[in-house]
Scaffold this motif. Sequence first.
Motif, short mmCIF file in Angstrom:
data_model
loop_
_atom_site.label_atom_id
_atom_site.label_comp_id
_atom_site.label_asym_id
_atom_site.label_seq_id
_atom_site.Cartn_x
_atom_site.Cartn_y
_atom_site.Cartn_z
N ASP A 31 5.28 0.59 -29.16
CA ASP A 31 4.04 1.25 -29.28
C ASP A 31 3.52 2.44 -28.28
N ARG A 32 3.83 1.94 -26.90
CA ARG A 32 3.72 2.92 -25.94
C ARG A 32 4.36 4.27 -26.08
N LEU A 33 5.52 4.03 -26.43
CA LEU A 33 6.65 5.07 -26.47
C LEU A 33 6.11 6.18 -27.79
N GLN A 34 5.78 5.38 -29.05
CA GLN A 34 5.30 6.15 -29.88
C GLN A 34 4.01 7.04 -29.58
N ARG A 35 3.25 6.61 -28.67
CA ARG A 35 2.01 7.18 -28.43
C ARG A 35 2.27 8.23 -27.33
N GLY A 36 3.18 8.11 -26.63
CA GLY A 36 3.23 8.95 -25.63
C GLY A 36 2.47 8.50 -24.04
N ILE A 37 2.62 6.95 -24.27
CA ILE A 37 1.98 6.22 -23.06
C ILE A 37 2.83 6.06 -21.91
N GLY A 38 3.06 6.60 -20.81
CA GLY A 38 3.95 6.43 -19.86
C GLY A 38 3.86 4.81 -19.29
N THR A 39 5.10 4.33 -19.04
CA THR A 39 5.05 2.93 -18.49
C THR A 39 6.06 2.52 -17.37
N HIS A 40 5.62 2.08 -16.56
CA HIS A 40 6.36 1.58 -15.19
C HIS A 40 6.71 0.21 -15.47
N VAL A 41 7.94 -0.37 -15.70
CA VAL A 41 8.16 -1.55 -15.83
C VAL A 41 8.86 -2.30 -14.47
N VAL A 42 8.33 -3.39 -14.00
CA VAL A 42 9.03 -3.99 -13.08
C VAL A 42 9.44 -5.36 -13.53
N THR A 43 10.78 -5.75 -13.27
CA THR A 43 11.36 -6.90 -13.67
C THR A 43 11.16 -7.97 -12.35
N MET A 44 10.65 -8.87 -12.53
CA MET A 44 10.04 -10.06 -11.63
C MET A 44 11.26 -11.04 -11.41
N ASN A 45 11.63 -11.35 -10.25
CA ASN A 45 12.24 -12.53 -10.02
C ASN A 45 11.86 -13.13 -8.61
N ALA A 46 12.18 -14.30 -8.15
CA ALA A 46 11.77 -15.00 -7.10
C ALA A 46 12.01 -14.19 -5.64
N GLU A 47 13.04 -13.40 -5.56
CA GLU A 47 13.42 -12.58 -4.43
C GLU A 47 12.33 -11.59 -4.18
N ILE A 48 11.91 -10.97 -5.48
CA ILE A 48 10.96 -9.84 -5.25
C ILE A 48 9.59 -10.37 -4.91
N VAL A 49 9.21 -11.69 -5.40
CA VAL A 49 8.01 -12.05 -5.03
C VAL A 49 8.09 -12.38 -3.64
N ILE A 50 9.00 -13.07 -3.23
CA ILE A 50 9.14 -13.43 -1.52
C ILE A 50 8.70 -12.03 -0.77
N GLN A 51 9.67 -11.15 -1.04
CA GLN A 51 9.32 -9.92 -0.42
C GLN A 51 8.26 -9.19 -0.56
N ALA A 52 7.47 -9.38 -1.77
CA ALA A 52 6.04 -8.81 -2.05
C ALA A 52 5.09 -9.46 -0.99
N THR A 53 5.22 -10.75 -0.53
CA THR A 53 4.33 -11.58 0.18
C THR A 53 4.10 -11.02 1.58
N HIS A 54 5.16 -10.30 2.07
CA HIS A 54 5.11 -9.76 3.23
C HIS A 54 5.22 -8.07 3.40
N ASP A 55 5.32 -7.67 2.22
CA ASP A 55 5.46 -5.96 2.16
C ASP A 55 4.27 -5.54 1.15
N LEU A 56 3.50 -5.17 1.76
CA LEU A 56 2.27 -4.55 1.06
C LEU A 56 2.33 -3.44 0.06
N GLU A 57 3.24 -2.66 0.37
CA GLU A 57 3.74 -1.36 -0.42
C GLU A 57 4.46 -1.87 -1.65
N LEU A 58 5.44 -2.90 -1.40
CA LEU A 58 5.71 -3.31 -2.77
C LEU A 58 4.93 -4.36 -3.48
#
Length: 258
Positions: A31-58
Motif C-alpha cells: 500500500d505504501r509502495l503504491q502511494r509513494g510513501i517512503g518506508t524505513h524498515v528495521v528488522t529487530m532481534n535480541a542483539e539489536i535491542v541490547i545494543q540499542a539500550t546503550h546506543d542512543l543513536e541506534l
Amino acid sequence: MSERESTPLPQFKILGQPVHLSKDYIPWLLDRLQRGIGTHVVTMNAEIVIQATHDLELSTIIHNADLVTPDGSGIIMALKLHGITQPRYAGIDLGEDLIRLAGEADREYPVFLYGGKPQIVQKAAQKWQTELPNLKIVGIEHGYLDTEQQAKLLHQIQSTQPKIILVALGMPRQEIWIRDNFHLCPQAIWIGVGGSFDVWSGVKNRAPQYIRNLDLEWLYRIAQEPSRWRRALALPQFAILAILERLWGKHKDKLAPN
C-alpha cells in the motif's frame, strides 16, 4: 487519513524498543509502495535491542523507523511473555518477499542492491535475475567503497529512484546509512538485510526449515561462523532482561498505536 498516510500498525515495546505487530506485513508495505510513501524498515532481534539500550543513536533510529519487524526468536519469546502471539519474520524472508513482489510481471518496482563483497552482491543479483526475469535491478554495488565511490553510489541511487533498496552492511552500520541517505529516494522502501546477500549468492547456507521452526537459526549460524559466539552473548542477556521486565509489569497498557 490523508493520501500520504497509511493505517498505523499496532506496536509493543520490548526493553524500550518498539516492534510493530502484524500477521502479514506485505500488504501494508505494498500500500505504501503504491502511494509513494517512503518506508524505513528495521528488522529487530535480541542483539539489536541490547545494543540499542546503550546506543542512543541506534535507539533513535529504531523509534523513528516506519516499520520494525520481529526478526529474532528472542523477540517472539518476549512478546509471548506478555500474551502476544506474533509470527517471526526474518529479515531475509522479508527481503525475498519484496524482491518477488518487484519481480511480478505487472509490477514496476525497480530494485537496488548495496553491500557485501563485490562478487557476492553480483551473484545475489544474478540469482534473482535468473529466477525472476521481470525483475528490474537498476543498481548493484558492493559495500567496500572509498569516499569518491560512495558519492557516485549516492548519485546513482538518486538518479535511478529505485522503489526497493536492500542494504547489506551489517547492524548498526546499515541502519545509520539508511537514516543518512533516505532523503535521496523518499518514496522507496529501504531495508537492512544483513547477511542475506551471502545466502542468496550461495556462499553460505541458510538453516534448514525444521531448524528455523525450532527457533534455532541463530545456533545454526554460530555453527557456520564460530566467530559469532560473542554476538550470541546478547541472547541470554536479552532473555533475562525480558523476563525481569515482564515480572516488573512495565507493560500494563499492552498494545499502543504507532
